[in-house]
Scaffold this motif. Structure first.
Motif, PDB file in Angstrom:
ATOM      1  N   ASN A  74       0.844  -1.189   0.000  1.00  0.00           N
ATOM      2  CA  ASN A  74       0.000   0.000   0.000  1.00  0.00           C
ATOM      3  C   ASN A  74       0.879   1.238   0.000  1.00  0.00           C
ATOM      4  OD1 ASN A  74      -2.437   1.460   0.145  1.00  0.00           O
ATOM      5  ND2 ASN A  74      -2.163   1.737   2.348  1.00  0.00           N
ATOM      6  N   ILE A  75       0.471   2.254  -0.749  1.00  0.00           N
ATOM      7  CA  ILE A  75       1.172   3.534  -0.757  1.00  0.00           C
ATOM      8  C   ILE A  75       0.160   4.645  -0.503  1.00  0.00           C
ATOM      9  CG2 ILE A  75       2.451   5.211  -2.150  1.00  0.00           C
ATOM     10  CD1 ILE A  75       3.816   2.973  -3.558  1.00  0.00           C
ATOM     11  N   ARG A  76       0.453   5.509   0.443  1.00  0.00           N
ATOM     12  CA  ARG A  76      -0.412   6.633   0.770  1.00  0.00           C
ATOM     13  C   ARG A  76       0.352   7.936   0.536  1.00  0.00           C
ATOM     14  NH1 ARG A  76      -0.384   3.141   4.692  1.00  0.00           N
ATOM     15  NH2 ARG A  76       0.806   4.504   6.095  1.00  0.00           N
ATOM     16  N   VAL A  77      -0.268   8.854  -0.144  1.00  0.00           N
ATOM     17  CA  VAL A  77       0.314  10.174  -0.383  1.00  0.00           C
ATOM     18  C   VAL A  77      -0.543  11.214   0.337  1.00  0.00           C
ATOM     19  CG1 VAL A  77       0.970  11.893  -2.105  1.00  0.00           C
ATOM     20  CG2 VAL A  77       1.234   9.456  -2.621  1.00  0.00           C
ATOM     21  N   SER A  78       0.107  12.057   1.126  1.00  0.00           N
ATOM     22  CA  SER A  78      -0.602  13.105   1.856  1.00  0.00           C
ATOM     23  C   SER A  78       0.284  14.341   1.922  1.00  0.00           C
ATOM     24  CB  SER A  78      -0.969  12.625   3.270  1.00  0.00           C
ATOM     25  OG  SER A  78       0.212  12.281   3.995  1.00  0.00           O
ATOM     26  N   GLY A  79      -0.259  15.403   2.465  1.00  0.00           N
ATOM     27  CA  GLY A  79       0.530  16.618   2.596  1.00  0.00           C
ATOM     28  C   GLY A  79      -0.332  17.809   2.942  1.00  0.00           C
ATOM     29  N   ASP A  80       0.259  18.992   2.893  1.00  0.00           N
ATOM     30  CA  ASP A  80      -0.481  20.211   3.161  1.00  0.00           C
ATOM     31  C   ASP A  80       0.241  21.408   2.561  1.00  0.00           C
ATOM     32  OD1 ASP A  80       1.426  21.253   5.332  1.00  0.00           O
ATOM     33  OD2 ASP A  80       0.769  19.360   6.222  1.00  0.00           O
ATOM     34  N   VAL A  81      -0.534  22.448   2.291  1.00  0.00           N
ATOM     35  CA  VAL A  81      -0.013  23.730   1.835  1.00  0.00           C
ATOM     36  C   VAL A  81      -0.572  24.792   2.775  1.00  0.00           C
ATOM     37  CG1 VAL A  81       0.116  25.403  -0.042  1.00  0.00           C
ATOM     38  CG2 VAL A  81       0.105  22.952  -0.560  1.00  0.00           C
ATOM     39  N   HIS A  82       0.331  25.538   3.420  1.00  0.00           N
ATOM     40  CA  HIS A  82      -0.072  26.527   4.417  1.00  0.00           C
ATOM     41  C   HIS A  82       0.553  27.866   4.047  1.00  0.00           C
ATOM     42  CE1 HIS A  82      -0.200  27.788   8.953  1.00  0.00           C
ATOM     43  NE2 HIS A  82      -1.080  28.438   8.206  1.00  0.00           N
ATOM     44  N   SER A  83      -0.280  28.844   3.724  1.00  0.00           N
ATOM     45  CA  SER A  83       0.196  30.207   3.461  1.00  0.00           C
ATOM     46  C   SER A  83      -0.185  31.087   4.634  1.00  0.00           C
ATOM     47  CB  SER A  83      -0.414  30.752   2.165  1.00  0.00           C
ATOM     48  OG  SER A  83       0.088  30.057   1.040  1.00  0.00           O
ATOM     49  N   LEU A  84       0.786  31.856   5.132  1.00  0.00           N
ATOM     50  CA  LEU A  84       0.612  32.623   6.367  1.00  0.00           C
ATOM     51  C   LEU A  84       1.172  34.022   6.190  1.00  0.00           C
ATOM     52  CD1 LEU A  84      -0.159  32.487   9.440  1.00  0.00           C
ATOM     53  CD2 LEU A  84       2.252  31.934   9.852  1.00  0.00           C
ATOM     54  N   GLY A  85       0.337  35.031   6.468  1.00  0.00           N
ATOM     55  CA  GLY A  85       0.785  36.414   6.473  1.00  0.00           C
ATOM     56  C   GLY A  85       1.064  36.871   7.892  1.00  0.00           C
ATOM     57  N   VAL A  86       2.153  37.620   8.084  1.00  0.00           N
ATOM     58  CA  VAL A  86       2.587  38.032   9.427  1.00  0.00           C
ATOM     59  C   VAL A  86       2.869  39.539   9.440  1.00  0.00           C
ATOM     60  CG1 VAL A  86       4.298  37.718  11.260  1.00  0.00           C
ATOM     61  CG2 VAL A  86       3.629  35.768   9.824  1.00  0.00           C
ATOM     62  N   TYR A  87       2.362  40.218  10.450  1.00  0.00           N
ATOM     63  CA  TYR A  87       2.746  41.606  10.732  1.00  0.00           C
ATOM     64  C   TYR A  87       3.169  41.688  12.186  1.00  0.00           C
ATOM     65  CZ  TYR A  87       2.508  46.510  11.991  1.00  0.00           C
ATOM     66  OH  TYR A  87       2.836  47.754  12.490  1.00  0.00           O
ATOM     67  N   ARG A  88       4.311  42.310  12.457  1.00  0.00           N
ATOM     68  CA  ARG A  88       4.743  42.471  13.847  1.00  0.00           C
ATOM     69  C   ARG A  88       5.470  43.793  14.022  1.00  0.00           C
ATOM     70  NH1 ARG A  88       8.555  37.117  13.950  1.00  0.00           N
ATOM     71  NH2 ARG A  88      10.226  37.761  12.556  1.00  0.00           N
ATOM     72  N   ASP A  89       5.414  44.300  15.234  1.00  0.00           N
ATOM     73  CA  ASP A  89       5.939  45.633  15.504  1.00  0.00           C
ATOM     74  C   ASP A  89       6.526  45.695  16.910  1.00  0.00           C
ATOM     75  OD1 ASP A  89       6.452  48.342  14.980  1.00  0.00           O
ATOM     76  OD2 ASP A  89       4.560  48.970  15.905  1.00  0.00           O
ATOM     77  N   ASN A  90       7.612  46.429  17.033  1.00  0.00           N
ATOM     78  CA  ASN A  90       8.241  46.726  18.332  1.00  0.00           C
ATOM     79  C   ASN A  90       8.706  45.479  19.083  1.00  0.00           C
ATOM     80  OD1 ASN A  90       8.161  49.518  18.244  1.00  0.00           O
ATOM     81  ND2 ASN A  90       6.149  49.637  19.216  1.00  0.00           N
ATOM     82  N   PHE A  91       9.220  44.486  18.358  1.00  0.00           N
ATOM     83  CA  PHE A  91       9.742  43.318  19.056  1.00  0.00           C
ATOM     84  C   PHE A  91      11.032  43.640  19.809  1.00  0.00           C
ATOM     85  CE2 PHE A  91       6.435  40.943  17.694  1.00  0.00           C
ATOM     86  CZ  PHE A  91       6.617  39.573  17.600  1.00  0.00           C
ATOM     87  N   ASP A  92      11.645  44.786  19.549  1.00  0.00           N
ATOM     88  CA  ASP A  92      12.808  45.194  20.337  1.00  0.00           C
ATOM     89  C   ASP A  92      12.383  46.054  21.530  1.00  0.00           C
ATOM     90  OD1 ASP A  92      12.026  47.426  19.019  1.00  0.00           O
ATOM     91  OD2 ASP A  92      13.974  47.875  18.118  1.00  0.00           O
TER      92      ASP A  92
END
Length: 460
Positions: free
Chosen positions: A26-44
């Motif tokens: 038996n062979i199973r193929v699976s996976g995922d595609v994840h697109s992510l937008g990020v905004y960040r400010d003042n991490f310092d």
């Protein structure tokens, strides 16, 4: 004659290939595609002085994973997963936070069931390891950093260890052993390795489970005596890896009623931290959750974590907890801020000069709640309070490092996470995180940090 030889060779290859393919059940193929937008400010935590890290930036990342599981003969299987992590608009191959067009072998291992002995399962190759709530073992380089990626490090999905794992299943007792190589030097005495044994026992009553473990992280680094990590400070190679650190611990969880779940874990670290200094650290965690029998299925959660720290200018045993392979998140921003070395230095992404997340020298209290306000929508809210186990040396007069005080009030964080299951295969997700610094930060580092994310995950 040449044609005959070629025909014979092709026939031989075909003959050898037939049984190889015939053995694949038996062979199973699976996976995922994840697109992510990020905004960040003042991490310092500051905007007017010093060098700015991760200050007011935005980017989009796409993760692509394809996995193949092949069942061969009885009790024999193989797993391969490929991974690409790439920031939009970047095709660089450099290992920095600009982008990466490479495809990495994320998983590659074989599983041999009933190997020599029916309760024994053997797994060999690059595989994920995770035990309990992953306080000690869960991510090869901790959940807030990445060894081989070109994206913002805390978002990496790389978790796997190059390891050999043997599992003895004497239900209800399971003994799980592993040995992993994290860095190969060509000299076995100087390789960075991590080995361990995890023994768990399922009691049966109230879904109770008990476990004990031993983990040994060894790295022969003779680069000198390292400086223990302080608030935002960079870990040296020796600090990061440890020379010969033994972690012994135990954990347990129980569900006394269908609505209530309780758990806890306690671990100690000993061994050789550096020439002339021993390791003497501890970590403890308690957690509980209660699910109400009501509309929207509300759940309330509470947790506490303690990671021992090293006193300022300490010269005896090294007391800071080394969280080299944890896979926990005690606050979205707090983990990343420690990685960013808020003092003004830029973390290059190498395991040799990046801290292993915020899980050291810290006491953390967490209250949270989960809710299903609409069909297929899940909402989670968490509040974290942080205080240092050992206060830092006042760094006044040290240039860009003037962000520390001798106070132990690290700060507070609020995280909101929402997920919408659009279909069985498609999920929209988003998060909002806010961090407010406490009095452990100098007046020059009192700006609030912010991060907002949004994305879509498609699994197949």
């Amino acid at each position: 004659m040449k044609k005959v030889s070629l025909f014979v060779a092709l026939a031989l290859v075909g003959f050898l290939a037939i049984p190889a393919y015939a053995e694949v059940q038996n062979i199973r193929v699976s996976g995922d595609v994840h697109s992510l937008g990020v905004y960040r400010d003042n991490f310092d935590l500051r905007t007017t002085s010093g060098t700015s890290n991760d200050d007011d930036e935005d980017f989009i990342i796409t993760y692509t994973r394809v996995r193949v599981d092949a069942d061969l003969t009885d009790n024999v299987s193989a797993t391969v997963r490929l991974l690409n992590e790439r920031e939009w608009g970047e095709e660089d191959d450099a290992q920095n936070e600009d982008g990466d067009s490479r495809v990495a072998v994320d998983l590659s291992y074989v599983t041999l069931g009933e190997f020599l002995y029916s309760p024994l399962t053997l797994m060999i190759g690059r595989q994920e390891l995770g035990y309990g709530n992953k306080l000690v073992i869960g991510d090869v380089d901790s959940n807030a950093s990445s060894r081989q990626t070109g994206i913002a490090q805390e978002f990496s999905k790389r978790k796997a260890f190059d390891s050999v794992r043997a599992v003895l299943d004497f239900d209800p007792i399971v003994i799980d052993t592993f040995h992993a190589i994290l860095a190969e030097t060509g000299t076995s005495s100087q390789d960075w390795t991590v080995s361990g044994v995890d023994a768990s026992y399922a009691l049966g009553d109230y879904d109770a489970n008990l476990a004990g473990y031993w983990v040994w992280s060894k790295h022969a680094d003779n680069s000198g005596t390292p400086t223990p990590p302080q608030l935002g400070g960079i870990w040296t190679t020796s600090t990061n890896l440890g020379r010969s650190i033994h972690t012994l611990g135990g954990r347990g969880d129980i569900t006394p009623t269908p609505a209530l779940n309780l758990g806890g874990e306690l671990a100690f670290q000993t061994g050789e931290y550096s020439d002339g200094r021993d390791q003497n650290a501890m970590a403890a965690q308690l957690n509980g959750s209660y699910t109400f029998d009501a509309k929207m299925r509300p759940v309330v959660r509470a947790a506490f974590a303690h990671f021992s720290g090293e006193e300022a200018a300490g010269t005896g045993d090294q007391d800071s907890w080394i969280a080299a392979h944890e896979d926990q998140r005690w606050g979205i921003i707090a983990d990343r801020m420690q990685l960013s070395t808020i003092s003004g230095s830029t973390c290059s992404g190498s395991t040799n000069d990046c801290p292993q997340s915020a899980n050291t020298n810290m006491n953390i209290f967490n209250l949270g709640a989960d809710l299903e306000p609409l069909e297929d929508v899940t909402l989670s809210v968490d509040w974290y309070n942080y205080s240092l186990d050992e206060a830092n040396v006042n760094a006044a007069g040290s240039g860009n490092n003037e962000v520390f005080t001798t106070n132990d009030d690290y700060g507070d964080e609020v995280d909101v996470v929402v997920a919408y299951d659009y279909t069985e295969d498609v999920t929209f997700n988003g998060s909002f995180a806010w961090f407010g610094p406490g009095n452990a930060w100098d007046s020059d580092a009192q700006d609030e940090a912010l991060q907002v994310t949004g994305g879509v995950l498609v699994a197949f």
